[in-house]
Design a protein around this motif. Structure first.
Motif, PDB file in Angstrom:
ATOM      1  N   THR A 189       0.496  -2.043  -3.987  1.00 56.81           N
ATOM      2  CA  THR A 189       1.834  -1.912  -4.573  1.00 56.81           C
ATOM      3  C   THR A 189       2.903  -1.943  -3.493  1.00 56.81           C
ATOM      4  OG1 THR A 189       0.945  -0.639  -6.431  1.00 56.81           O
ATOM      5  CG2 THR A 189       3.299  -0.441  -6.016  1.00 56.81           C
ATOM      6  N   LEU A 190       2.603  -1.393  -2.317  1.00 57.09           N
ATOM      7  CA  LEU A 190       3.581  -1.394  -1.225  1.00 57.09           C
ATOM      8  C   LEU A 190       3.956  -2.810  -0.799  1.00 57.09           C
ATOM      9  CD1 LEU A 190       2.195   1.482   1.043  1.00 57.09           C
ATOM     10  CD2 LEU A 190       4.118   1.573  -0.550  1.00 57.09           C
ATOM     11  N   LEU A 191       3.067  -3.766  -1.034  1.00 54.88           N
ATOM     12  CA  LEU A 191       3.370  -5.153  -0.674  1.00 54.88           C
ATOM     13  C   LEU A 191       4.459  -5.745  -1.557  1.00 54.88           C
ATOM     14  CD1 LEU A 191      -0.246  -6.540  -0.096  1.00 54.88           C
ATOM     15  CD2 LEU A 191       1.494  -6.136   1.656  1.00 54.88           C
ATOM     16  N   VAL A 192       4.546  -5.259  -2.794  1.00 58.57           N
ATOM     17  CA  VAL A 192       5.501  -5.841  -3.747  1.00 58.57           C
ATOM     18  C   VAL A 192       6.642  -4.895  -4.092  1.00 58.57           C
ATOM     19  CG1 VAL A 192       3.763  -7.372  -4.724  1.00 58.57           C
ATOM     20  CG2 VAL A 192       4.087  -5.102  -5.729  1.00 58.57           C
ATOM     21  N   THR A 213      -4.995  -7.660   7.198  1.00 55.17           N
ATOM     22  CA  THR A 213      -3.791  -8.015   7.955  1.00 55.17           C
ATOM     23  C   THR A 213      -2.577  -8.257   7.072  1.00 55.17           C
ATOM     24  OG1 THR A 213      -4.493 -10.349   7.990  1.00 55.17           O
ATOM     25  CG2 THR A 213      -5.071  -8.976   9.898  1.00 55.17           C
ATOM     26  N   GLU A 214      -2.779  -8.502   5.771  1.00 58.89           N
ATOM     27  CA  GLU A 214      -1.624  -8.712   4.890  1.00 58.89           C
ATOM     28  C   GLU A 214      -0.715  -7.486   4.862  1.00 58.89           C
ATOM     29  OE1 GLU A 214      -2.649  -9.131   0.764  1.00 58.89           O
ATOM     30  OE2 GLU A 214      -4.374  -7.798   0.973  1.00 58.89           O
ATOM     31  N   TYR A 215      -1.239  -6.318   5.212  1.00 55.95           N
ATOM     32  CA  TYR A 215      -0.432  -5.103   5.166  1.00 55.95           C
ATOM     33  C   TYR A 215       0.540  -4.981   6.339  1.00 55.95           C
ATOM     34  CZ  TYR A 215      -3.595  -3.836   1.416  1.00 55.95           C
ATOM     35  OH  TYR A 215      -4.309  -3.835   0.246  1.00 55.95           O
ATOM     36  N   ARG A 216       0.551  -5.974   7.226  1.00 57.90           N
ATOM     37  CA  ARG A 216       1.538  -5.970   8.314  1.00 57.90           C
ATOM     38  C   ARG A 216       2.962  -6.050   7.793  1.00 57.90           C
ATOM     39  NH1 ARG A 216      -0.927  -6.406  13.136  1.00 57.90           N
ATOM     40  NH2 ARG A 216      -2.946  -7.480  13.259  1.00 57.90           N
ATOM     41  N   THR A 217       3.136  -6.519   6.563  1.00 55.84           N
ATOM     42  CA  THR A 217       4.480  -6.697   6.019  1.00 55.84           C
ATOM     43  C   THR A 217       4.995  -5.477   5.259  1.00 55.84           C
ATOM     44  OG1 THR A 217       3.631  -7.680   3.967  1.00 55.84           O
ATOM     45  CG2 THR A 217       4.082  -9.172   5.805  1.00 55.84           C
ATOM     46  N   VAL A 218       4.180  -4.426   5.145  1.00 56.18           N
ATOM     47  CA  VAL A 218       4.587  -3.241   4.396  1.00 56.18           C
ATOM     48  C   VAL A 218       5.757  -2.554   5.086  1.00 56.18           C
ATOM     49  CG1 VAL A 218       3.875  -0.901   3.765  1.00 56.18           C
ATOM     50  CG2 VAL A 218       2.377  -2.842   3.276  1.00 56.18           C
ATOM     51  N   ARG A 219       6.800  -2.256   4.344  1.00 49.27           N
ATOM     52  CA  ARG A 219       7.996  -1.659   4.927  1.00 49.27           C
ATOM     53  C   ARG A 219       8.067  -0.128   4.817  1.00 49.27           C
ATOM     54  NH1 ARG A 219      12.940  -5.040   2.598  1.00 49.27           N
ATOM     55  NH2 ARG A 219      14.052  -3.368   3.670  1.00 49.27           N
ATOM     56  N   ILE A 233      -2.456  -1.685  11.821  1.00 44.16           N
ATOM     57  CA  ILE A 233      -1.855  -2.822  11.123  1.00 44.16           C
ATOM     58  C   ILE A 233      -0.505  -2.477  10.498  1.00 44.16           C
ATOM     59  CG2 ILE A 233      -2.137  -4.343   9.113  1.00 44.16           C
ATOM     60  CD1 ILE A 233      -5.155  -4.338   9.729  1.00 44.16           C
ATOM     61  N   LEU A 234      -0.442  -1.342   9.832  1.00 45.77           N
ATOM     62  CA  LEU A 234       0.794  -0.971   9.135  1.00 45.77           C
ATOM     63  C   LEU A 234       1.912  -0.711  10.145  1.00 45.77           C
ATOM     64  CD1 LEU A 234      -0.804   1.457   6.546  1.00 45.77           C
ATOM     65  CD2 LEU A 234       0.461  -0.620   5.960  1.00 45.77           C
ATOM     66  N   PRO A 235       3.109  -1.240   9.892  1.00 42.37           N
ATOM     67  CA  PRO A 235       4.201  -1.092  10.863  1.00 42.37           C
ATOM     68  C   PRO A 235       4.692   0.344  11.024  1.00 42.37           C
ATOM     69  CG  PRO A 235       4.627  -2.905   9.327  1.00 42.37           C
ATOM     70  CD  PRO A 235       3.468  -2.141   8.784  1.00 42.37           C
ATOM     71  N   HIS A 236       4.644   1.140   9.929  1.00 45.35           N
ATOM     72  CA  HIS A 236       5.207   2.488   9.971  1.00 45.35           C
ATOM     73  C   HIS A 236       4.185   3.469   9.397  1.00 45.35           C
ATOM     74  CE1 HIS A 236       8.923   0.321  10.706  1.00 45.35           C
ATOM     75  NE2 HIS A 236       8.763  -0.315   9.563  1.00 45.35           N
ATOM     76  N   ALA A 237       3.154   3.763  10.175  1.00 41.78           N
ATOM     77  CA  ALA A 237       2.067   4.603   9.676  1.00 41.78           C
ATOM     78  C   ALA A 237       1.708   5.679  10.683  1.00 41.78           C
ATOM     79  CB  ALA A 237       0.837   3.757   9.358  1.00 41.78           C
ATOM     80  N   ARG A 238       1.269   6.785  10.153  1.00 44.45           N
ATOM     81  CA  ARG A 238       0.678   7.838  10.972  1.00 44.45           C
ATOM     82  C   ARG A 238      -0.586   8.313  10.259  1.00 44.45           C
ATOM     83  NH1 ARG A 238       5.351  12.384  10.103  1.00 44.45           N
ATOM     84  NH2 ARG A 238       6.640  10.492  10.140  1.00 44.45           N
ATOM     85  N   ARG A 239      -1.561   8.772  11.035  1.00 44.64           N
ATOM     86  CA  ARG A 239      -2.856   9.154  10.476  1.00 44.64           C
ATOM     87  C   ARG A 239      -3.136  10.615  10.788  1.00 44.64           C
ATOM     88  NH1 ARG A 239      -7.968   8.582  12.856  1.00 44.64           N
ATOM     89  NH2 ARG A 239      -6.971   7.397  14.538  1.00 44.64           N
TER      90      ARG A 239
END
Length: 292
Positions: free
Chosen positions: A106-109, A217-223, A248-254
């Motif tokens: 869902t984050l992709l869209v 890798t498609e999740y590289r575009t998640v904002r 991969i995710l631009p704005h992620a923390r684990r």
């Protein structure tokens, strides 16, 4: 217990998606995983309800929602979540297990979301996606062999304890059958679905895992910002998937939840520790973003 209300939305294909609403403040959708309904995370929502309006949908095919319907796939689940987001104005989503797969897609869209919490999506990044187990699971469900189907599903998703992978299958089926009988014995008419009733939905959750696994890798575009959560006692492949997503995710923390496993977000009666998970989610969203 905090007062809750019941509502529903209509998804793109006309399916009714029922949900429970609890709390006050900015909207947070909590999306459950396999063999669950929205009520499975009710205590997590209660722990967050002082600062967030939590929406607990029953995914299609379960509880208050309509049937799975034709043409099922990840896109249908994304449409269901989008319908709830649009109807409620929620800007935050927390997905659990297969619900986390739906959240990620869902984050992709929906770049308009502010943030998401992703708890242990069953993503297989080593080519071992569980699609092969679907045909066997279908045969067992069609034959009414519910215990066997649940064992097949758990093995395909690698979600049982380590002993689950080495214990003889006939013993696993026997133990699972006893669990099903015990769970149905105390079920109240009109109450939450039993494991027996939820068993057919496991097919959809395994399908989601098979559809979403592989190249991430498609999740590289998640904002939106993303918090990746895992329990230290959960299967290693779940933690590995989050490590890869973090890169991969631009704005992620684990964050690793020490001593917890795949049931961490569930109600206490299902071996969950919702208060610990809620504390981590609250720190992530924070007072500043809670008002967004």
């Amino acid at each position: 217990m905090t007062t809750t209300t019941i509502g529903s939305v209509t998804s793109a294909d006309g399916t009714t998606i029922g949900y429970r609403e609890i709390g006050h403040g900015p909207g947070l959708v909590i999306l459950h995983g396999a063999m669950q309904t929205g009520d499975s995370q009710l205590e997590l929502a209660e722990a967050l309800s002082q600062d967030f309006t939590c929406y607990l949908p029953d995914r299609r095919g379960r509880g208050r929602s309509g049937p799975v319907g034709p043409g099922y796939g990840l896109h249908r689940e994304v449409e269901d979540l989008a319908a709830l987001i649009d109807a409620t104005g929620a800007r935050h989503v927390a997905g659990v297990s297969s619900g986390a797969i739906i959240t990620l897609r869902t984050l992709l869209v929906r770049p308009d979301l502010d943030s998401a919490v992703v708890f242990e999506p069953p993503l297989f990044t080593d080519g071992s996606a569980p699609a092969a187990g679907l045909s066997r699971l279908d045969r067992e469900l069609a034959a009414g062999r519910t215990a066997a189907a649940l064992v097949t599903g758990m093995k395909a998703a690698q979600l049982g304890p380590p002993i689950f992978q080495v214990m003889p299958r006939r013993v696993l089926e026997l133990l699972t059958g006893l669990m099903l009988k015990g769970g149905g014995k105390d079920a109240a008419p009109g109450g939450a679905p039993t494991f027996e009733e939820l068993a057919p939905t496991l097919r959809q959750d395994i399908q989601l895992a098979a559809e979403a696994s592989g190249d991430l890798t498609e999740y590289r575009t998640v904002r939106p910002e993303v918090l990746l959560l895992a329990g230290s006692k959960s299967p290693a492949y779940l933690r590995a998937a989050l490590e890869r997503l973090e890169r991969i995710l631009p704005h992620a923390r684990r964050t690793l939840l020490e001593g917890l496993d795949h049931s961490a977000t569930s109600n206490a009666a299902q071996r969950g520790r919702p208060e610990r998970v809620a504390a981590v989610i609250h720190r992530f969203l924070g007072p500043g973003r809670a008002g967004s």
